[in-house]
Design a protein around this motif. Structure first.
Motif, PDB file in Angstrom:
ATOM      1  N   GLU A  27       0.829  -1.206   0.000  1.00 53.05           N
ATOM      2  CA  GLU A  27       0.000   0.000   0.000  1.00 53.05           C
ATOM      3  C   GLU A  27       0.864   1.257   0.000  1.00 53.05           C
ATOM      4  OE1 GLU A  27      -3.473   2.275  -0.201  1.00 53.05           O
ATOM      5  OE2 GLU A  27      -3.010   0.171  -0.661  1.00 53.05           O
ATOM      6  N   ALA A  28       2.036   1.194   0.656  1.00 56.90           N
ATOM      7  CA  ALA A  28       2.962   2.328   0.603  1.00 56.90           C
ATOM      8  C   ALA A  28       3.457   2.535  -0.823  1.00 56.90           C
ATOM      9  CB  ALA A  28       4.133   2.093   1.552  1.00 56.90           C
ATOM     10  N   GLU A  29       3.700   1.434  -1.539  1.00 55.53           N
ATOM     11  CA  GLU A  29       4.099   1.546  -2.945  1.00 55.53           C
ATOM     12  C   GLU A  29       3.025   2.275  -3.749  1.00 55.53           C
ATOM     13  OE1 GLU A  29       4.918  -2.345  -4.451  1.00 55.53           O
ATOM     14  OE2 GLU A  29       6.933  -2.419  -3.573  1.00 55.53           O
ATOM     15  N   ARG A  30       1.773   1.867  -3.538  1.00 58.44           N
ATOM     16  CA  ARG A  30       0.673   2.476  -4.294  1.00 58.44           C
ATOM     17  C   ARG A  30       0.497   3.948  -3.938  1.00 58.44           C
ATOM     18  NH1 ARG A  30      -4.096   4.350  -4.060  1.00 58.44           N
ATOM     19  NH2 ARG A  30      -4.159   4.164  -1.792  1.00 58.44           N
ATOM     20  N   LEU A  31       0.609   4.251  -2.634  1.00 57.47           N
ATOM     21  CA  LEU A  31       0.321   5.601  -2.167  1.00 57.47           C
ATOM     22  C   LEU A  31       1.404   6.603  -2.570  1.00 57.47           C
ATOM     23  CD1 LEU A  31      -1.857   7.051  -0.474  1.00 57.47           C
ATOM     24  CD2 LEU A  31      -0.416   6.662   1.535  1.00 57.47           C
ATOM     25  N   PHE A  32       2.674   6.179  -2.448  1.00 55.82           N
ATOM     26  CA  PHE A  32       3.767   7.130  -2.673  1.00 55.82           C
ATOM     27  C   PHE A  32       4.455   6.977  -4.028  1.00 55.82           C
ATOM     28  CE2 PHE A  32       3.476   6.819   1.987  1.00 55.82           C
ATOM     29  CZ  PHE A  32       3.293   8.153   2.292  1.00 55.82           C
TER      30      PHE A  32
ATOM     31  N   GLU B 167      -0.844  14.622  12.226  1.00 55.56           N
ATOM     32  CA  GLU B 167      -1.080  14.847  10.802  1.00 55.56           C
ATOM     33  C   GLU B 167       0.058  15.674  10.239  1.00 55.56           C
ATOM     34  OE1 GLU B 167      -4.924  16.591  10.370  1.00 55.56           O
ATOM     35  OE2 GLU B 167      -5.987  14.722  10.886  1.00 55.56           O
ATOM     36  N   THR B 168       0.470  15.331   9.026  1.00 53.73           N
ATOM     37  CA  THR B 168       1.593  16.028   8.417  1.00 53.73           C
ATOM     38  C   THR B 168       1.467  15.943   6.902  1.00 53.73           C
ATOM     39  OG1 THR B 168       4.004  16.275   8.457  1.00 53.73           O
ATOM     40  CG2 THR B 168       3.136  14.028   8.401  1.00 53.73           C
ATOM     41  N   VAL B 169       2.520  16.320   6.226  1.00 50.78           N
ATOM     42  CA  VAL B 169       2.561  16.276   4.765  1.00 50.78           C
ATOM     43  C   VAL B 169       3.767  15.447   4.339  1.00 50.78           C
ATOM     44  CG1 VAL B 169       2.794  17.618   2.636  1.00 50.78           C
ATOM     45  CG2 VAL B 169       1.451  18.525   4.557  1.00 50.78           C
ATOM     46  N   TYR B 170       3.534  14.494   3.444  1.00 48.99           N
ATOM     47  CA  TYR B 170       4.616  13.724   2.832  1.00 48.99           C
ATOM     48  C   TYR B 170       4.616  13.998   1.331  1.00 48.99           C
ATOM     49  CZ  TYR B 170       6.203  10.765   6.722  1.00 48.99           C
ATOM     50  OH  TYR B 170       6.769  10.299   7.876  1.00 48.99           O
ATOM     51  N   LEU B 171       5.687  13.597   0.682  1.00 49.32           N
ATOM     52  CA  LEU B 171       5.828  13.812  -0.754  1.00 49.32           C
ATOM     53  C   LEU B 171       5.774  12.490  -1.507  1.00 49.32           C
ATOM     54  CD1 LEU B 171       8.780  16.376  -0.745  1.00 49.32           C
ATOM     55  CD2 LEU B 171       6.334  16.882  -0.964  1.00 49.32           C
ATOM     56  N   ARG B 172       5.010  12.477  -2.596  1.00 49.49           N
ATOM     57  CA  ARG B 172       5.029  11.322  -3.487  1.00 49.49           C
ATOM     58  C   ARG B 172       6.293  11.353  -4.349  1.00 49.49           C
ATOM     59  NH1 ARG B 172      -0.652  12.765  -4.203  1.00 49.49           N
ATOM     60  NH2 ARG B 172      -2.012  11.113  -3.375  1.00 49.49           N
ATOM     61  N   LYS B 173       6.502  10.253  -5.061  1.00 45.01           N
ATOM     62  CA  LYS B 173       7.662  10.156  -5.947  1.00 45.01           C
ATOM     63  C   LYS B 173       7.655  11.253  -7.005  1.00 45.01           C
ATOM     64  CE  LYS B 173      10.073   6.897  -9.000  1.00 45.01           C
ATOM     65  NZ  LYS B 173      10.089   5.514  -9.558  1.00 45.01           N
ATOM     66  N   ASP B 174       6.458  11.630  -7.466  1.00 43.04           N
ATOM     67  CA  ASP B 174       6.371  12.656  -8.512  1.00 43.04           C
ATOM     68  C   ASP B 174       6.463  14.079  -7.959  1.00 43.04           C
ATOM     69  OD1 ASP B 174       3.919  13.096  -7.313  1.00 43.04           O
ATOM     70  OD2 ASP B 174       2.719  12.357  -8.994  1.00 43.04           O
ATOM     71  N   GLY B 175       6.682  14.187  -6.627  1.00 41.68           N
ATOM     72  CA  GLY B 175       6.859  15.497  -6.015  1.00 41.68           C
ATOM     73  C   GLY B 175       5.602  16.135  -5.487  1.00 41.68           C
TER      74      GLY B 175
ATOM     75  N   ALA C 205       2.442  16.833  -3.070  1.00 43.84           N
ATOM     76  CA  ALA C 205       2.271  16.740  -1.621  1.00 43.84           C
ATOM     77  C   ALA C 205       1.048  15.894  -1.286  1.00 43.84           C
ATOM     78  CB  ALA C 205       2.141  18.129  -1.019  1.00 43.84           C
ATOM     79  N   LEU C 206       1.151  15.175  -0.175  1.00 39.20           N
ATOM     80  CA  LEU C 206       0.066  14.302   0.260  1.00 39.20           C
ATOM     81  C   LEU C 206      -0.170  14.526   1.746  1.00 39.20           C
ATOM     82  CD1 LEU C 206      -1.817  11.861  -0.462  1.00 39.20           C
ATOM     83  CD2 LEU C 206       0.046  10.386   0.318  1.00 39.20           C
ATOM     84  N   ASN C 207      -1.385  14.935   2.107  1.00 41.18           N
ATOM     85  CA  ASN C 207      -1.730  15.078   3.520  1.00 41.18           C
ATOM     86  C   ASN C 207      -1.953  13.692   4.119  1.00 41.18           C
ATOM     87  OD1 ASN C 207      -1.786  17.977   3.650  1.00 41.18           O
ATOM     88  ND2 ASN C 207      -3.689  17.910   2.473  1.00 41.18           N
ATOM     89  N   VAL C 208      -1.248  13.391   5.215  1.00 43.06           N
ATOM     90  CA  VAL C 208      -1.341  12.058   5.815  1.00 43.06           C
ATOM     91  C   VAL C 208      -1.608  12.173   7.308  1.00 43.06           C
ATOM     92  CG1 VAL C 208       0.131  10.919   4.115  1.00 43.06           C
ATOM     93  CG2 VAL C 208       1.163  11.964   6.131  1.00 43.06           C
ATOM     94  N   SER C 209      -2.334  11.182   7.824  1.00 46.10           N
ATOM     95  CA  SER C 209      -2.550  11.035   9.262  1.00 46.10           C
ATOM     96  C   SER C 209      -1.764   9.814   9.699  1.00 46.10           C
ATOM     97  CB  SER C 209      -4.040  10.858   9.556  1.00 46.10           C
ATOM     98  OG  SER C 209      -4.255  10.672  10.938  1.00 46.10           O
ATOM     99  N   LEU C 210      -0.841   9.987  10.643  1.00 48.65           N
ATOM    100  CA  LEU C 210       0.100   8.935  11.008  1.00 48.65           C
ATOM    101  C   LEU C 210      -0.075   8.464  12.443  1.00 48.65           C
ATOM    102  CD1 LEU C 210       3.386  10.416   9.488  1.00 48.65           C
ATOM    103  CD2 LEU C 210       1.948   8.632   8.502  1.00 48.65           C
TER     104      LEU C 210
END
Length: 244
Positions: free
Chosen positions: A165-170, A211-219, A221-226
């Motif tokens: 799922e991490a592969e798919r998401l990021f 909650e924070t922001v992570y970056l996908r491979k394509d750059g 931004a993705l809002n995530v709850s961790l």
């Protein structure tokens, strides 16, 4: 002056080795009967040496369903000089005095003594290790099939696991991302936030939620709850963190 007896010295050394060995050491003669049963064997299998010596090994520590195979293997060796287990390391079930079964790592060698074969078995109880391996396999399967992205990092902020799922998401495959610093996922202005997680866990916070922001491979931004929790070794020391 009395000269030392080499045979007596060798026997004493052999006895010391048997008595101090951490692994079970059991010897068996050509009739399949126990000739030696060291203290480690007593502890693991529950029989005393005096109870074990002279007994057929098959009836002593081999589960009933495996006894005929053992006897056939012995007969084959006596006839041909070859045995399927001689010189190999295998994992197999063994029987304790109380009827419970354990998993052991087993190695057997054969030597000739006065023209007759003597078999020495070296056994190590690996029951707990096998249980831990099975638990780890189940946990790995659960993590891999989870509908949530689950990742982990070590104390150096290096990514050590990455599920489907991490592969798919990021957008990163596990092969691409494992071994890289977790900061490749974190915007530069949030690096300090990420680097403080391990320290907060060390200070006793069991699970962090934020909650924070992570970056996908394509750059993008993705809002995530961790949710973040510590990874500990067998002594309880924190060796990393896992996130979902």
């Amino acid at each position: 002056m009395r000269r030392p007896d080499p045979a007596g010295t060798l026997e004493a050394l052999s006895r010391t080795f048997l008595d101090s060995a951490l692994d079970c050491i059991i010897t068996m003669d050509a009739s399949g009967r126990v000739q030696e049963f060291n203290p480690a064997s007593e502890r693991v299998f529950g029989f005393t040496r005096s109870e074990a010596v002279g007994k057929e090994l098959a009836e002593l520590i081999i589960p009933p369903r495996l006894r005929e195979r053992h006897r056939q293997g012995l007969a084959r060796y006596l006839k041909t000089g070859e045995g399927p287990l001689i010189g190999k390391l295998i994992e197999i079930e063994a029987l304790r005095r109380d009827g419970s079964e354990i998993m052991v790592a087993l190695a057997i060698n054969a030597t000739q003594v006065n023209g007759s074969p003597i078999f020495t078995a070296y056994l190590r109880d690996i029951t707990e290790r096998k249980r831990a391996e099975e638990t780890n396999r189940r946990l790995a399967a659960i993590i891999e099939s989870s509908g949530d992205a689950i990742i982990s990092k070590d104390l150096d902020e290096i990514l050590t696991s990455w599920n489907k799922e991490a592969e798919r998401l990021f957008g990163y495959s596990a092969d691409e991302i494992i071994g890289k610093p977790i900061t490749v996922l974190v915007p530069p202005d949030r690096h300090n936030e990420e680097l403080g997680i391990i320290e907060r866990l060390r200070q006793g916070e069991r699970v962090l939620r934020y909650e924070t922001v992570y970056l996908r491979k394509d750059g993008t931004a993705l809002n995530v709850s961790l949710a973040v929790w510590p990874i500990k070794d067998e002594t309880g020391n924190i060796i990393g963190a896992s996130k979902i």
